[in-house]
Design a protein around this motif. Structure first.
Motif, short mmCIF file in Angstrom:
data_model
loop_
_atom_site.label_atom_id
_atom_site.label_comp_id
_atom_site.label_asym_id
_atom_site.label_seq_id
_atom_site.Cartn_x
_atom_site.Cartn_y
_atom_site.Cartn_z
N PRO A 194 0.79 -1.23 0.00
CA PRO A 194 0.00 0.00 0.00
C PRO A 194 0.83 1.29 0.00
CG PRO A 194 0.18 -0.80 2.23
CD PRO A 194 0.91 -1.81 1.36
N THR A 195 2.15 1.20 -0.01
CA THR A 195 2.99 2.39 0.10
C THR A 195 2.73 3.33 -1.07
OG1 THR A 195 4.68 1.04 1.16
CG2 THR A 195 5.34 3.22 0.38
N ARG A 196 2.53 4.62 -0.79
CA ARG A 196 2.30 5.66 -1.79
C ARG A 196 3.38 6.74 -1.62
NH1 ARG A 196 -0.18 1.96 -3.26
NH2 ARG A 196 -2.44 1.66 -3.26
N PRO A 197 4.49 6.65 -2.36
CA PRO A 197 5.60 7.59 -2.16
C PRO A 197 5.22 9.05 -2.35
CG PRO A 197 6.32 5.69 -3.46
CD PRO A 197 4.83 5.59 -3.33
N GLN A 198 4.23 9.34 -3.22
CA GLN A 198 3.82 10.73 -3.45
C GLN A 198 2.65 11.16 -2.56
OE1 GLN A 198 3.44 11.72 -7.76
NE2 GLN A 198 4.22 9.64 -8.10
N GLY A 199 2.27 10.27 -1.64
CA GLY A 199 1.16 10.58 -0.75
C GLY A 199 -0.14 9.95 -1.21
N GLN A 200 -1.04 9.71 -0.27
CA GLN A 200 -2.30 9.03 -0.56
C GLN A 200 -3.18 9.80 -1.52
OE1 GLN A 200 -2.51 6.01 0.76
NE2 GLN A 200 -4.47 5.49 -0.22
N SER A 201 -3.10 11.13 -1.47
CA SER A 201 -3.99 11.94 -2.31
C SER A 201 -3.73 11.77 -3.80
CB SER A 201 -3.87 13.42 -1.94
OG SER A 201 -2.57 13.91 -2.26
N LYS A 202 -2.52 11.31 -4.15
CA LYS A 202 -2.19 11.12 -5.56
C LYS A 202 -2.67 9.77 -6.08
CE LYS A 202 -0.20 13.37 -7.97
NZ LYS A 202 -0.74 14.34 -8.95
N GLY A 203 -3.40 9.03 -5.27
CA GLY A 203 -3.93 7.75 -5.72
C GLY A 203 -2.86 6.68 -5.80
N GLY A 204 -3.28 5.50 -6.22
CA GLY A 204 -2.35 4.38 -6.32
C GLY A 204 -3.13 3.11 -6.57
N GLY A 205 -2.44 1.98 -6.52
CA GLY A 205 -3.09 0.72 -6.82
C GLY A 205 -3.61 0.68 -8.24
N VAL A 206 -2.89 1.30 -9.17
CA VAL A 206 -3.29 1.32 -10.58
C VAL A 206 -2.68 0.10 -11.25
CG1 VAL A 206 -3.30 2.65 -12.71
CG2 VAL A 206 -3.39 3.84 -10.51
N TRP A 207 -3.51 -0.76 -11.76
CA TRP A 207 -3.08 -2.05 -12.28
C TRP A 207 -3.60 -2.30 -13.69
CZ3 TRP A 207 -5.27 -5.30 -7.57
CH2 TRP A 207 -4.49 -5.04 -6.43
N LEU A 208 -2.95 -3.21 -14.39
CA LEU A 208 -3.55 -3.93 -15.50
C LEU A 208 -4.27 -5.12 -14.89
CD1 LEU A 208 -0.44 -4.00 -17.87
CD2 LEU A 208 -2.59 -2.90 -18.44
N HIS A 209 -5.54 -5.33 -15.24
CA HIS A 209 -6.26 -6.47 -14.67
C HIS A 209 -7.35 -6.92 -15.61
CE1 HIS A 209 -9.86 -4.17 -13.51
NE2 HIS A 209 -9.12 -3.30 -12.85
N LEU A 210 -8.12 -7.92 -15.20
CA LEU A 210 -9.16 -8.48 -16.06
C LEU A 210 -10.34 -7.51 -16.22
CD1 LEU A 210 -7.50 -11.08 -15.57
CD2 LEU A 210 -9.66 -12.32 -15.48
N ASP A 211 -10.93 -7.57 -17.39
CA ASP A 211 -12.01 -6.67 -17.75
C ASP A 211 -13.37 -7.20 -17.28
OD1 ASP A 211 -12.77 -4.25 -19.23
OD2 ASP A 211 -13.81 -5.63 -20.57
N HIS A 212 -14.25 -6.27 -16.88
CA HIS A 212 -15.62 -6.66 -16.54
C HIS A 212 -16.64 -6.00 -17.45
CE1 HIS A 212 -14.67 -3.18 -13.74
NE2 HIS A 212 -15.68 -2.70 -14.46
N GLY A 213 -16.16 -5.41 -18.55
CA GLY A 213 -17.06 -4.91 -19.57
C GLY A 213 -17.36 -3.43 -19.53
N SER A 214 -16.75 -2.69 -18.60
CA SER A 214 -16.99 -1.25 -18.53
C SER A 214 -15.79 -0.58 -17.86
CB SER A 214 -18.27 -0.95 -17.75
OG SER A 214 -18.17 -1.37 -16.41
N GLY A 215 -15.89 0.76 -17.68
CA GLY A 215 -14.78 1.53 -17.14
C GLY A 215 -14.40 1.15 -15.72
N THR A 216 -13.20 1.55 -15.34
CA THR A 216 -12.61 1.22 -14.04
C THR A 216 -12.51 2.46 -13.17
OG1 THR A 216 -10.32 1.69 -14.65
CG2 THR A 216 -11.19 -0.47 -15.28
N SER A 217 -11.89 2.30 -12.00
CA SER A 217 -11.63 3.46 -11.14
C SER A 217 -10.39 4.22 -11.58
CB SER A 217 -11.48 3.02 -9.69
OG SER A 217 -12.72 2.56 -9.18
N ALA A 218 -9.45 3.55 -12.22
CA ALA A 218 -8.26 4.19 -12.79
C ALA A 218 -7.39 3.17 -13.53
CB ALA A 218 -7.42 4.89 -11.73
#
Length: 252
Positions: A194-218
């Motif tokens: 969960p470490t966010r070097p630029q701080g939590q406000s800059k978001g994180g956990g941005v992945w390539l992952h499996l599709d569910h047929g619509s847009g993602t959170s990021a």
């Protein structure tokens, strides 16, 4: 050749729930990548990319449709590029294309229909904006609920990737396989870190992952067959990166 220790890491599993809640670029307590049908099948795969024609798919001097601004940020050592071509700055539709560099230039190795943040793209991503960050990011770490399908990247196999039960049913298999995009994270750690070097406000956990047929959170999502193909192809010795954004920002 990878050792068992480097291939399967369990670091940060204890805090995996926090990662998934705020992960994939979502705000804490949100986590739902959207509705739509689970697309864990092999549909959406194409042999080419945004440009068509046999002569355009091999021995390319540059990654197509990527202008000098982002091209200059691709490390000289990189021999693999995952290009994410967003349909528009406010669109969740995208195409993912894998390029590999040989002695004669860049060759297109595969292409898949994809989705990005449900509100589109941004050059100033922050947690909860539901947009994917534009940029060039290294790819060093993978994992998922399912066992390693033959990944060359270090792979963390853990049930901790399982989405919370209150997420939409269509997202149940989103994290069967993931590749962490090195946006605001520590390289060389499990995608669950969960470490966010630029701080939590800059978001994180941005992945390539499996599709569910619509847009993602990021995140950027592709079919199960696409994720497995990427995992088997991406090689740390070739210093893979993702170049991602809407077509206007990519071409700048």
């Amino acid at each position: 050749m990878r050792t068992a220790g480097s291939a399967r890491r369990t670091a940060a599993v204890a805090v995996a729930g926090l990662v998934l809640l705020a992960g994939c670029g979502g705000g804490a307590g949100d986590g739902r990548d959207g509705g739509g049908k689970d697309d864990g099948a092999a549909k959406g795969e194409r042999p080419g990319g945004p440009a068509r024609g046999g002569s355009s798919t091999t021995h390319l001097r540059h990654i197509p449709e990527v202008g000098p601004a982002l091209r200059s940020r691709i490390p000289a050592a990189s021999r693999q590029v995952v290009a994410v071509y967003g349909a528009g700055v406010n669109s969740a539709d995208a195409t993912v294309v894998l390029y590999d560099k040989g002695a004669k230039g860049w060759d297109r190795k595969g292409s898949w229909d994809a989705h990005n943040g449900r509100r589109g793209w941004t050059v100033n991503h922050h947690e909860g904006d539901k947009r994917s960050p534009v940029g060039v990011f290294t790819l060093t770490d993978a994992g998922g609920v399912l066992p390693d399908p033959g990944a060359k990247l270090p792979y963390t196999h853990s049930s901790a990737f399982t989405p919370p039960s209150y997420w939409a049913k269509s997202t149940r298999h989103d994290f069967d396989h993931v590749v962490a995009i090195n946006y605001n994270r520590v390289k060389g750690t499990s995608p669950l870190d969960p470490t966010r070097p630029q701080g939590q406000s800059k978001g994180g956990g941005v992945w390539l992952h499996l599709d569910h047929g619509s847009g993602t959170s990021a995140c950027v999502s592709v079919s199960k067959s696409g994720m497995r193909a990427l995992l088997r192809a991406l090689d740390p010795a070739r210093h893979p990166v993702v170049v991602m954004g809407d077509k206007a920002h990519l071409a700048a």
